[in-house]
Every structure is written in structure tokens, then in C-alpha cells.
Scaffold this active site. Structure first.
Site, mmCIF file in Angstrom:
data_model
loop_
_atom_site.group_PDB
_atom_site.id
_atom_site.type_symbol
_atom_site.label_atom_id
_atom_site.label_comp_id
_atom_site.label_asym_id
_atom_site.label_seq_id
_atom_site.Cartn_x
_atom_site.Cartn_y
_atom_site.Cartn_z
ATOM 1 N N ASN A 9 -70.453 35.697 102.372
ATOM 2 C CA ASN A 9 -70.893 36.791 103.527
ATOM 3 C C ASN A 9 -70.889 35.900 104.975
ATOM 4 O O ASN A 9 -71.293 34.681 104.971
ATOM 5 C CB ASN A 9 -72.199 37.351 103.214
ATOM 6 C CG ASN A 9 -72.392 38.628 103.836
ATOM 7 O OD1 ASN A 9 -71.519 39.207 104.445
ATOM 8 N ND2 ASN A 9 -73.668 39.144 103.893
ATOM 9 N N LYS A 57 -68.129 43.125 109.521
ATOM 10 C CA LYS A 57 -69.374 43.036 108.548
ATOM 11 C C LYS A 57 -70.532 42.300 109.061
ATOM 12 O O LYS A 57 -71.494 42.681 109.008
ATOM 13 C CB LYS A 57 -68.686 42.414 107.166
ATOM 14 C CG LYS A 57 -69.995 42.313 106.189
ATOM 15 C CD LYS A 57 -69.833 43.333 104.996
ATOM 16 C CE LYS A 57 -71.057 43.388 104.012
ATOM 17 N NZ LYS A 57 -71.192 42.064 103.329
ATOM 18 N N GLU A 103 -79.191 33.970 104.603
ATOM 19 C CA GLU A 103 -77.895 33.262 105.280
ATOM 20 C C GLU A 103 -77.779 33.410 106.976
ATOM 21 O O GLU A 103 -76.930 33.511 107.412
ATOM 22 C CB GLU A 103 -76.573 33.973 104.592
ATOM 23 C CG GLU A 103 -76.635 33.690 103.059
ATOM 24 C CD GLU A 103 -75.591 34.357 102.225
ATOM 25 O OE1 GLU A 103 -74.634 33.681 101.735
ATOM 26 O OE2 GLU A 103 -75.434 35.575 102.380
HETATM 27 P P1 NAD Z 1 -76.251 33.785 93.942
HETATM 28 O O1 NAD Z 1 -77.408 33.085 94.659
HETATM 29 O O2 NAD Z 1 -76.592 35.042 93.180
HETATM 30 O O3 NAD Z 1 -75.544 32.901 93.283
HETATM 31 C C1 NAD Z 1 -74.984 31.949 93.768
HETATM 32 C C2 NAD Z 1 -74.735 30.640 92.618
HETATM 33 O O4 NAD Z 1 -74.234 29.500 93.045
HETATM 34 C C3 NAD Z 1 -76.105 30.235 92.023
HETATM 35 O O5 NAD Z 1 -76.064 30.522 90.681
HETATM 36 C C4 NAD Z 1 -76.083 28.866 92.219
HETATM 37 O O6 NAD Z 1 -76.920 28.107 91.596
HETATM 38 C C5 NAD Z 1 -74.710 28.521 92.527
HETATM 39 N N1 NAD Z 1 -74.550 27.245 93.119
HETATM 40 C C6 NAD Z 1 -74.743 26.939 94.497
HETATM 41 N N2 NAD Z 1 -74.271 25.781 94.763
HETATM 42 C C7 NAD Z 1 -73.776 25.165 93.684
HETATM 43 C C8 NAD Z 1 -73.120 23.958 93.463
HETATM 44 N N3 NAD Z 1 -73.014 22.997 94.092
HETATM 45 N N4 NAD Z 1 -72.654 23.938 92.034
HETATM 46 C C9 NAD Z 1 -72.686 24.930 91.258
HETATM 47 N N5 NAD Z 1 -73.207 26.118 91.379
HETATM 48 C C10 NAD Z 1 -73.880 26.195 92.710
HETATM 49 O O7 NAD Z 1 -75.489 34.603 94.979
HETATM 50 P P2 NAD Z 1 -74.640 35.855 95.189
HETATM 51 O O8 NAD Z 1 -75.494 36.934 95.442
HETATM 52 O O9 NAD Z 1 -73.704 35.862 94.270
HETATM 53 O O10 NAD Z 1 -73.915 35.638 96.497
HETATM 54 C C11 NAD Z 1 -72.781 35.029 96.839
HETATM 55 C C12 NAD Z 1 -72.185 35.300 98.188
HETATM 56 O O11 NAD Z 1 -71.743 36.563 97.894
HETATM 57 C C13 NAD Z 1 -73.201 35.481 99.248
HETATM 58 O O12 NAD Z 1 -72.719 35.030 100.443
HETATM 59 C C14 NAD Z 1 -73.804 36.810 99.503
HETATM 60 O O13 NAD Z 1 -74.102 37.062 100.719
HETATM 61 C C15 NAD Z 1 -72.320 37.485 99.006
HETATM 62 N N6 NAD Z 1 -72.721 38.699 98.565
HETATM 63 C C16 NAD Z 1 -73.575 39.043 97.439
HETATM 64 C C17 NAD Z 1 -73.593 40.337 96.969
HETATM 65 C C18 NAD Z 1 -74.423 40.781 95.870
HETATM 66 O O14 NAD Z 1 -74.609 41.884 95.617
HETATM 67 N N7 NAD Z 1 -75.309 39.738 95.224
HETATM 68 C C19 NAD Z 1 -72.837 41.384 97.550
HETATM 69 C C20 NAD Z 1 -72.165 41.316 98.772
HETATM 70 C C21 NAD Z 1 -71.699 39.901 99.286
HETATM 71 O O1 KPL Z 2 -74.261 44.295 103.977
HETATM 72 C C1 KPL Z 2 -75.410 44.991 103.976
HETATM 73 C C2 KPL Z 2 -76.721 44.221 103.640
HETATM 74 O O2 KPL Z 2 -77.767 44.488 103.393
HETATM 75 O O3 KPL Z 2 -76.590 42.932 103.683
HETATM 76 C C3 KPL Z 2 -75.694 46.091 104.745
HETATM 77 C C4 KPL Z 2 -76.150 47.465 103.676
HETATM 78 C C5 KPL Z 2 -74.518 46.777 105.619
HETATM 79 C C6 KPL Z 2 -76.773 46.197 105.659
HETATM 80 O O4 KPL Z 2 -76.378 45.292 106.830
#
Ligand code: NAD
Ligand code: KPL
Length: 303
Positions: free
Chosen positions: A103, A182, A262
Site C-alpha cells: 500500500n 488510494k 505505514e
Molecule cells: P502482514 O503483516 O499480514 O504480512 C506481511 C508478511 O511479510 C508477514 O508475515 C511478515 O513476517 C512477512 N515479511 C516481512 N519481511 C519479510 C522478510 N524479509 N522475509 C520474509 N517474510 C517477511 O501484511 P498484509 O496485511 O498482508 O499487508 C501487506 C501489504 O498489503 C501492506 O502494504 C498492506 O497495507 C497491504 N494491504 C493489506 C490488506 C489486508 O487486508 N491485509 C488490504 C489491502 C492492502
Molecule cells: O483503504 C482504507 C484503509 O482503511 O486503509 C480505506 C477504507 C479506504 C480508508 O482509507
């Protein structure tokens, strides 16, 4: 060709499970032998969907493995991306493709700088997932993922594998505009929900603050050449607030759970980009400072 998933957290696990059950070759890359042993003891990843859980015995290796990587999904947090890619860069084949699921903005450049000549494809996702235990992921919100190439090259053939895996996605001709838009939503909504300790919908009580941020964010987008992403920003932010009124923002949830945010790749990136574009953005800067102070107060990193 196999997918390697680096970052077996919420989104990485969600992708890996769906690829695996569609018979697409996929393997997890875990941090170290200790994590690999723990994973093997769990016999795989468990995906919980609509209350039903299913175990998927997805193959896994760790960072010490030396096998070449042709297609990588980097699914860690933005602040971990540079270090994570550094650990596997030497294993990427010359024609390797890397999908970046982070993100915000900034981490994509940090990764691409380490991979000259490799194809880096940023993605932006509205899917929702969280972990309710080690090696368990809950699919919490249907959404969509946009993937694109900032260099403008054609869509890769492997999008068919995502189709087959029922990972809802669209190839985006302007992925940077999507990431900027976003980022603007996240800057207008998330920090205020943290500072006011509220759900997204309760931001109606702080209407003027949201509007003032939207004005500066639109100015920032235009100043950074993202004119289209600036269109109708105010009304879209309010539409998102309404649509997610009952939810706590992701940043609120991170702070509440004592997790690092983040911030540097959202508000921090916005403020730095504004400075580079010589823009006066007093509301965004003040918000960034207040948020950093708030994080200090909670013993969380301010970057
Ligand atoms: P998370 O913390 O659940 O997972 C990240 C994983 O990466 C962890 O298991 C961590 O141990 C691993 N990791 C980090 N560094 C590492 C390394 N050097 N070697 C091996 N593993 C490593 O994160 P997430 O929620 O899956 O989010 C990932 C990205 O997606 C973020 O930028 C987040 O903002 C974005 N995102 C998440 C969601 C959601 O619903 N979870 C939705 C939209 C966007
Ligand atoms: O993406 C989102 C977040 O919570 O990170 C929304 C729902 C758009 C709010 O900014």
C-alpha cells in the site's frame, strides 16, 4: 513457471491459497529455517472463508534457499519491502517479474532501484484479510486488485492464472494514478480516525478537517502530475467514508493492535512529495506531525 510468495502474512497467504487450489504452481518463501519448521509442523496454510476453514499444503522454502525465482509476489508491509527484496534479488532470473502488493507509495521505487532491468509491477488492492493465528488467514472482505506496469508495457500472459484462481483483478493502464488516488484516500481518512479514535463514518463530525485535507491532497496530486487522480477527490473521499462507515481504518487497527503503521509511505510520502514540488501544504504537514506525536505517545515508530 512457479510463483514464489515472499511475505506469508494476510494478503500473501490469501493469494497463495487461491493459486494453490487452482493448481497453479506456487511456493512460500519463509524468513528462516525456524519459521519453515514451524510451517511444516502446521502442515500448510489454513484459509478461513465464510466461516469454513480449509488447509492447503503449499510447498515452502526459506530465504537461504538458492533456487531461481521467475515470478515473485512481494506481499510484505511497505516498510519491509526493500529489505525483503534484497534477500532474494540474487535469485531472480534476468526475465523475472515481481508483483508489488504494498500500500502507499515509495516502497515500489525502493524495490525497483534494487532490480535494474527486471519488470516490477505495482498492485493496489481493496481485498481484506487478517491472520487469526499462525499460518491462518481469514478472508474478511471481497475486493479487487489492480496491477500495472509504470513503464506501460503490455499485460503479462499469467493474468490468466489469476483468473483461474478467482483472484479478482484488472490490468491497469495507469497504476501510478491508482496508487496516488488510494494514497490520497488513506491520507484523508486514516490519520484522522487514529487521532479522533473513531470509525470511518464518525469523520462526519470533523467535516471541515476532511475537506481541508482533500483540498491540499488535490493540490498535491495536480502538483505531482496526477491531474486525473485529483478529479472529484472530495466527493469520492466522502463516498468511501460512507461506504466504509462502520469500519475502522487499517491505520486505526494497526495502532490499536500496537503494530507499526505505514505512515512513511502514506502521509510521510505525501508531505515529502509536496516539498519536492515546492507546495505549501500546512494541513497535511500539521497532520503528519500530530500523527507522529501520537505514535510516539503509543511507543510506536514515527516513520
Ligand atoms: P502482514 O503483516 O499480514 O504480512 C506481511 C508478511 O511479510 C508477514 O508475515 C511478515 O513476517 C512477512 N515479511 C516481512 N519481511 C519479510 C522478510 N524479509 N522475509 C520474509 N517474510 C517477511 O501484511 P498484509 O496485511 O498482508 O499487508 C501487506 C501489504 O498489503 C501492506 O502494504 C498492506 O497495507 C497491504 N494491504 C493489506 C490488506 C489486508 O487486508 N491485509 C488490504 C489491502 C492492502
Ligand atoms: O483503504 C482504507 C484503509 O482503511 O486503509 C480505506 C477504507 C479506504 C480508508 O482509507
Amino acid at each position: 513457471m512457479s510463483w514464489h510468495v515472499l511475505g506469508a502474512g494476510s494478503l500473501g497467504s490469501l493469494w497463495a491459497c487461491r493459486l494453490f487450489r487452482a493448481d497453479v504452481q506456487v511456493q512460500l518463501v519463509l524468513r528462516d529455517p525456524r519459521r519453515l519448521t514451524a510451517y511444516r509442523q502446521a502442515s500448510g496454510l489454513t484459509l478461513v472463508e465464510q466461516g469454513h476453514s480449509h488447509l492447503y499444503p503449499i510447498p515452502a522454502s526459506d530465504l537461504q534457499d538458492s533456487a531461481p525465482i521467475e515470478r515473485l509476489l512481494l506481499a510484505c508491509k511497505a516498510y519491509d519491502a526493500a529489505e525483503a527484496i534484497a534477500a532474494v534479488a540474487h535469485r531472480l532470473t534476468p526475465a523475472a517479474e515481481v508483483v508489488l502488493l504494498q500500500n502507499g507509495l515509495g516502497s515500489q521505487d525502493e524495490v525497483a532501484q534494487q532490480l535494474p532491468g527486471r519488470r516490477c509491477l505495482p498492485a493496489s488492492s481493496t481485498e481484506g484479510a487478517f491472520r487469526d493465528g499462525d499460518w491462518r488467514v481469514v478472508f474478511a472482505g471481497q475486493g479487487h486488485t489492480w496491477i500495472g506496469d509504470p513503464c506501460g508495457a503490455a499485460a503479462p500472459a499469467w493474468l490468466q492464472e489469476l483468473e483461474r484462481s478467482q483472484i479478482p483483478h484488472t490490468w491497469s493502464a495507469d497504476i501510478l494514478a491508482r496508487l496516488w488516488r488510494k494514497l490520497a484516500f488513506n491520507c484523508a481518512i486514516n490519520p484522522l480516525t487514529v487521532l479522533h479514535g473513531c470509525r470511518n463514518g464518525e469523520l462526519v463530525r470533523y467535516h471541515e478537517q476532511v475537506d481541508a485535507l482533500c483540498t491540499e491532497l488535490a493540490e498535491l496530486l495536480i502538483g505531482c502530475g496526477q491531474v486525473e487522480a485529483a478529479q472529484k477527490l472530495h466527493s469520492e473521499v466522502w463516498r468511501v467514508i460512507e461506504a466504509t462507515a462502520a469500519n475502522y481504518s487499517s491505520m486505526y487497527q494497526d495502532v490499536a493492535a500496537g503494530r507499526r503503521t505505514e505512515i512513511s509511505y502514506l502521509l510521510g510520502y505525501a508531505c515529502a512529495a509536496g516539498e519536492r514540488a515546492l507546495l505549501q501544504l500546512p494541513q497535511l504537514k500539521a497532520l503528519h506531525q500530530r500523527l507522529q506525536e501520537h505514535l510516539d505517545g503509543h511507543g510506536l515508530p514515527r516513520y
